[in-house]
Design a protein around this motif. Sequence first.
Motif, PDB file in Angstrom:
ATOM      1  N   LEU A   1      -3.714  40.616 -29.921  1.00 59.48           N
ATOM      2  CA  LEU A   1      -3.966  40.050 -28.597  1.00 59.48           C
ATOM      3  C   LEU A   1      -4.616  41.108 -27.724  1.00 59.48           C
ATOM      4  N   ALA A   2      -5.695  40.744 -27.057  1.00 60.35           N
ATOM      5  CA  ALA A   2      -6.310  41.652 -26.101  1.00 60.35           C
ATOM      6  C   ALA A   2      -5.459  41.703 -24.837  1.00 60.35           C
ATOM      7  N   LEU A   3      -5.284  42.900 -24.278  1.00 58.53           N
ATOM      8  CA  LEU A   3      -4.523  42.996 -23.036  1.00 58.53           C
ATOM      9  C   LEU A   3      -5.214  42.233 -21.910  1.00 58.53           C
ATOM     10  N   SER A   4      -6.522  42.133 -21.971  1.00 57.50           N
ATOM     11  CA  SER A   4      -7.242  41.355 -20.954  1.00 57.50           C
ATOM     12  C   SER A   4      -6.833  39.891 -21.006  1.00 57.50           C
ATOM     13  N   ALA A   5      -6.510  39.379 -22.200  1.00 56.37           N
ATOM     14  CA  ALA A   5      -6.043  37.993 -22.332  1.00 56.37           C
ATOM     15  C   ALA A   5      -4.599  37.864 -21.877  1.00 56.37           C
ATOM     16  N   ILE A   6      -3.785  38.890 -22.152  1.00 57.51           N
ATOM     17  CA  ILE A   6      -2.383  38.868 -21.731  1.00 57.51           C
ATOM     18  C   ILE A   6      -2.277  38.791 -20.215  1.00 57.51           C
ATOM     19  N   TYR A   7      -3.123  39.567 -19.523  1.00 58.45           N
ATOM     20  CA  TYR A   7      -3.047  39.659 -18.065  1.00 58.45           C
ATOM     21  C   TYR A   7      -4.054  38.759 -17.346  1.00 58.45           C
ATOM     22  N   GLU A   8      -4.724  37.891 -18.080  1.00 54.74           N
ATOM     23  CA  GLU A   8      -5.749  37.019 -17.490  1.00 54.74           C
ATOM     24  C   GLU A   8      -5.182  36.201 -16.326  1.00 54.74           C
TER      25      GLU A   8
END
Length: 197
Positions: free
Chosen positions: A184-191
């Motif tokens: 999982l990309a952190l950018s997706a986690i915190y989107e």
Amino acid sequence: MDIREPAIAYSERKYTIEEYLEMENTSTEKHEYYQGEIFTMSGAKMTHNMISVNVLASLHTKLRGSSCRPFNSDQRIHIPKNSLFTYPDISIVCGKPDTRNDDEWNLLNPTVLIEVLSPSTRNYDRGEKFKLYRDIESLREYILIDSKTVCVEDFYINENGNWELQEYRSLIDILRFHSLKTELALSAIYEGTKLVV
């Protein structure tokens, strides 16, 4: 989720597991149970909820067709070894789910547990709760996601059978699950949160 002082209404005496389950099955609120005490769990703020939904939705898509299935915070986990009943933000089971007395309520064999940290739960989730979670024989990975800063802590069992920590602190980082064949990309986690600029 947050574990606080024992709920006032329940703090006068110790409760059996059966009494807790009977109360919990008719309650409109969630409670944790540990060694006879019942603890009220508080609600979560918007950022916490956004992160949970982002991770759950991504994992649901990425794990489709595999033997692993993610569950949301309504899934109760039970640890017979230490008596804890609790509701992780996200739990993942690989293989056939095993529940207490085949009740389909109280999951016994999660492979991965994920908690989204808030200021009031951070110390508990990192310390005592992690210690209790390590009594789960099937558990291979424990992931903590901060809701105040970009930070993901991935605790996993390494090839020597010991718990090891890998940290991610940038939105360009990729969280690679050690117990699952996914990432999982952190950018997706915190989107969608204020932490994404």
